[in-house]
Design a protein around this motif. Structure first.
Motif: not given
Length: 57
Positions: A8-29
């Motif tokens: 669960l903690l690994a999935r949380l870390r990965e989701a946070r990384r994905e969220l940062r990438r999406a924000c950095e890329n401006g991908d609202e979806y």
């Protein structure tokens, strides 16, 4: 239960990384999709007494 917590903690870390990438890329979806996944994972952690922020750092 330790394996569940670790996964669960690994999935949380990965989701946070994905969220940062999406924000950095401006991908609202992707921001919306990953934010929903992160909310679900955080809720699951709380339901099992796991601090979802405990692995941040």
């Amino acid at each position: 239960m330790e394996e569940f917590t670790a996964e669960l903690l690994a999935r949380l870390r990965e989701a946070r990384r994905e969220l940062r990438r999406a924000c950095e890329n401006g991908d609202e979806y992707d921001v919306q999709v990953v934010s929903g996944r992160l909310d679900t994972l955080e809720r699951l952690a709380a339901e099992h007494g796991i601090d979802p922020a405990g692995d941040e750092g």
